[in-house]
Motif scaffolding. Structure first.
Motif, mmCIF file in Angstrom:
data_model
loop_
_atom_site.group_PDB
_atom_site.id
_atom_site.type_symbol
_atom_site.label_atom_id
_atom_site.label_comp_id
_atom_site.label_asym_id
_atom_site.label_seq_id
_atom_site.Cartn_x
_atom_site.Cartn_y
_atom_site.Cartn_z
ATOM 1 N N GLY A 285 0.794 -1.217 0.000
ATOM 2 C CA GLY A 285 0.000 0.000 0.000
ATOM 3 C C GLY A 285 0.826 1.267 0.000
ATOM 4 O O GLY A 285 0.277 2.363 -0.146
ATOM 5 N N LEU B 77 -10.395 -9.552 -7.038
ATOM 6 C CA LEU B 77 -9.731 -8.391 -6.457
ATOM 7 C C LEU B 77 -9.299 -8.729 -5.032
ATOM 8 O O LEU B 77 -9.884 -9.617 -4.397
ATOM 9 C CB LEU B 77 -10.666 -7.180 -6.425
ATOM 10 C CG LEU B 77 -10.883 -6.404 -7.726
ATOM 11 C CD1 LEU B 77 -12.007 -5.395 -7.543
ATOM 12 C CD2 LEU B 77 -9.604 -5.699 -8.151
ATOM 13 N N ARG C 40 4.934 0.406 -4.035
ATOM 14 C CA ARG C 40 4.019 -0.007 -5.100
ATOM 15 C C ARG C 40 4.503 0.358 -6.507
ATOM 16 O O ARG C 40 4.457 -0.480 -7.413
ATOM 17 C CB ARG C 40 2.631 0.571 -4.838
ATOM 18 C CG ARG C 40 1.552 -0.108 -5.674
ATOM 19 C CD ARG C 40 0.175 0.223 -5.164
ATOM 20 N NE ARG C 40 -0.199 1.597 -5.324
ATOM 21 C CZ ARG C 40 -0.538 2.431 -4.337
ATOM 22 N NH1 ARG C 40 -0.537 1.994 -3.089
ATOM 23 N NH2 ARG C 40 -0.875 3.679 -4.568
ATOM 24 N N GLU D 51 -7.563 -3.228 -2.920
ATOM 25 C CA GLU D 51 -8.545 -3.377 -3.993
ATOM 26 C C GLU D 51 -8.740 -2.087 -4.774
ATOM 27 O O GLU D 51 -9.286 -2.093 -5.883
ATOM 28 C CB GLU D 51 -9.884 -3.874 -3.438
ATOM 29 C CG GLU D 51 -10.397 -3.101 -2.249
ATOM 30 C CD GLU D 51 -9.981 -3.730 -0.929
ATOM 31 O OE1 GLU D 51 -10.841 -3.815 -0.029
ATOM 32 O OE2 GLU D 51 -8.809 -4.129 -0.789
ATOM 33 N N LYS D 52 -8.265 -0.958 -4.201
ATOM 34 C CA LYS D 52 -8.375 0.320 -4.900
ATOM 35 C C LYS D 52 -7.201 0.582 -5.838
ATOM 36 O O LYS D 52 -7.278 1.479 -6.686
ATOM 37 C CB LYS D 52 -8.473 1.460 -3.881
ATOM 38 C CG LYS D 52 -9.736 1.427 -3.034
ATOM 39 C CD LYS D 52 -9.790 2.621 -2.097
ATOM 40 C CE LYS D 52 -11.082 2.629 -1.270
ATOM 41 N NZ LYS D 52 -11.150 3.803 -0.381
ATOM 42 N N VAL D 53 -6.128 -0.178 -5.683
ATOM 43 C CA VAL D 53 -4.914 0.125 -6.446
ATOM 44 C C VAL D 53 -4.395 -1.082 -7.229
ATOM 45 O O VAL D 53 -3.392 -0.978 -7.925
ATOM 46 C CB VAL D 53 -3.798 0.662 -5.522
ATOM 47 C CG1 VAL D 53 -4.196 1.998 -4.932
ATOM 48 C CG2 VAL D 53 -3.460 -0.333 -4.413
ATOM 49 N N GLN E 227 -1.742 -5.982 -10.937
ATOM 50 C CA GLN E 227 -2.935 -6.766 -11.255
ATOM 51 C C GLN E 227 -2.885 -8.074 -10.473
ATOM 52 O O GLN E 227 -1.807 -8.608 -10.184
ATOM 53 C CB GLN E 227 -2.979 -7.062 -12.750
ATOM 54 C CG GLN E 227 -4.238 -7.751 -13.235
ATOM 55 C CD GLN E 227 -4.223 -7.924 -14.748
ATOM 56 O OE1 GLN E 227 -3.174 -8.026 -15.369
ATOM 57 N NE2 GLN E 227 -5.403 -7.943 -15.351
ATOM 58 N N PRO F 82 -3.656 2.168 2.322
ATOM 59 C CA PRO F 82 -4.738 2.096 1.328
ATOM 60 C C PRO F 82 -5.239 0.673 1.135
ATOM 61 O O PRO F 82 -4.482 -0.294 1.231
ATOM 62 C CB PRO F 82 -4.065 2.616 0.045
ATOM 63 C CG PRO F 82 -2.915 3.420 0.498
ATOM 64 C CD PRO F 82 -2.441 2.762 1.748
ATOM 65 N N ARG F 83 -6.508 0.542 0.864
ATOM 66 C CA ARG F 83 -7.078 -0.767 0.557
ATOM 67 C C ARG F 83 -6.561 -1.206 -0.802
ATOM 68 O O ARG F 83 -6.703 -0.504 -1.799
ATOM 69 C CB ARG F 83 -8.599 -0.673 0.567
ATOM 70 C CG ARG F 83 -9.173 -0.197 1.896
ATOM 71 C CD ARG F 83 -10.667 -0.053 1.832
ATOM 72 N NE ARG F 83 -11.339 -1.331 1.775
ATOM 73 C CZ ARG F 83 -11.705 -2.043 2.843
ATOM 74 N NH1 ARG F 83 -11.430 -1.595 4.056
ATOM 75 N NH2 ARG F 83 -12.324 -3.184 2.725
ATOM 76 N N SER G 206 2.539 4.040 -1.431
ATOM 77 C CA SER G 206 2.370 4.564 -2.786
ATOM 78 C C SER G 206 3.630 5.184 -3.366
ATOM 79 O O SER G 206 3.690 5.429 -4.578
ATOM 80 C CB SER G 206 1.243 5.606 -2.800
ATOM 81 O OG SER G 206 1.548 6.673 -1.917
ATOM 82 N N THR H 209 -9.456 -6.315 1.618
ATOM 83 C CA THR H 209 -8.646 -5.887 2.757
ATOM 84 C C THR H 209 -9.479 -5.856 4.028
ATOM 85 O O THR H 209 -10.612 -5.357 4.034
ATOM 86 C CB THR H 209 -8.045 -4.499 2.496
ATOM 87 O OG1 THR H 209 -7.222 -4.551 1.326
ATOM 88 C CG2 THR H 209 -7.204 -4.034 3.678
#
Length: 317
Positions: free
Chosen positions: A227, A278, A233, A267-269, A242, A264-265, A229, A281
């Motif tokens: 998570g 997906l 990531r 599934e959002k990124v 993916q 961050p969750r 950023s 979290t």
């Protein structure tokens, strides 16, 4: 045929893979009991329920960092600084107590010095100074965490050394490639495999699973830095992130007191795979001040329950 259960560790010092496998299984059994799966506890510990394996790559970090130059070492410490700064900023946004705030602000200032010219050893010096400040936070030193700033930085360098994609061996294979090969060899070529990965191991596992041909009924990630950023990531591969095609379900767990975890969750990124899978979290709350170890997560019923259920489902004809 029993399904495989593959554990993938994160940062840390030398390990005995057999002892680690036993400890992770016992922690999982503790969580399974709390989740209402008491009848499977002995099966887990004795290895009857699944072909349990521990993917060990930690000794690959023992090789000298340095066929690289001094500037490459400086780059590694710079990325450690980025990682710590992001972790501090996340914690400042939601401190556990008001007493933490002055320490976090001091560490943040030490990681972003003004008027100090960059030079040999400058980055490493600021990272060590900030790490010493952070070790005053409850849990990072006194409850089984890092005993010194040097140890803390040394272990965090494992994350940055992996993500730098350097340190080639005599065959021309980079450190990250050699680490993924260890995980790929443990996964095996085919058959259902439940993967439980922790810390840096979550990054390694996600990248390795993109090349895996077998079925993964469940991927569990614990205390993942994915998570982050800035530090982690964008340096992962392949981009954009993916879900690997072999993964049928992905559960991601984090504890708000786990210092080196992005908030961050996922599934959002992270984008879905062809099965529309997906990450999901979920936050867990462990007892104690030092919550990062894998055993803390595995003993959580929310973590252990789905793992046991996936093993049972994969065992059915």
């Amino acid at each position: 045929m029993k399904p495989r259960l593959v554990f993938v560790h994160g940062i840390g010092g030398p390990r005995d893979p057999a002892a680690e496998l036993d400890a992770w299984l016992r922690a999982l059994a503790e969580g399974a009991r709390a989740a209402g799966h008491a009848r499977r506890v002995l099966d887990l510990i004795q290895g009857w329920a699944a072909d349990a394996r521990f993917a060990y790559y930690g000794n690959l970090f023992d090789t000298a960092q340095g066929q690289g130059s001094a500037s490459e070492g400086e780059d590694t410490d710079d990325l450690v600084g980025v990682l710590l700064r992001e972790a501090v900023e996340v914690r400042l946004a939601e401190p556990a107590t008001d007493d933490e705030v002055p320490l976090l602000r001091r560490a943040h200032a030490q990681l972003m010095p003004e008027g100090d010219p960059q030079g040999a050893g400058s980055v490493a010096r600021h990272v060590l100074t900030a790490s010493n400040t952070l070790l005053s936070l409850p849990g990072l030193r006194t409850f089984g965490g890092w005993a010194s700033a040097g140890l803390m930085v040394g272990q965090l360098r494992q994350v940055t050394r992996y993500l730098r994609r350097g340190e080639k061996d005599e065959e021309g294979l980079s450190l990250d490639t050699r680490i993924r090969r260890r995980v790929e060899e443990t996964l095996g070529p085919s058959g259902p495999t439940i993967v439980v990965a922790h810390s840096l191991g979550t990054v390694v596992s996600l990248e390795a699973l993109h090349a895996h041909q077998g079925c993964v009924p469940l991927l569990v990630t614990l205390g993942s830095p994915m998570g982050m950023s800035t530090a982690v990531r964008p340096r992962m591969r392949p981009q954009p992130l993916q879900v690997p095609g072999s993964v049928e379900r992905w559960l991601n767990f984090w504890d708000r007191d786990d210092f080196i975890v992005g908030r961050p969750r996922l599934e959002k990124v992270v984008g879905p795979n062809s099965l529309s899978v997906l990450p999901f979290t979920r936050r867990v709350d462990s007892d104690g001040a030092w919550v990062h170890p894998a055993a803390k997560y595995l003993a959580q019923p929310a973590v252990a329950g789905p793992v046991v259920e996936a093993i049972e489902a994969a065992t059915r004809p």
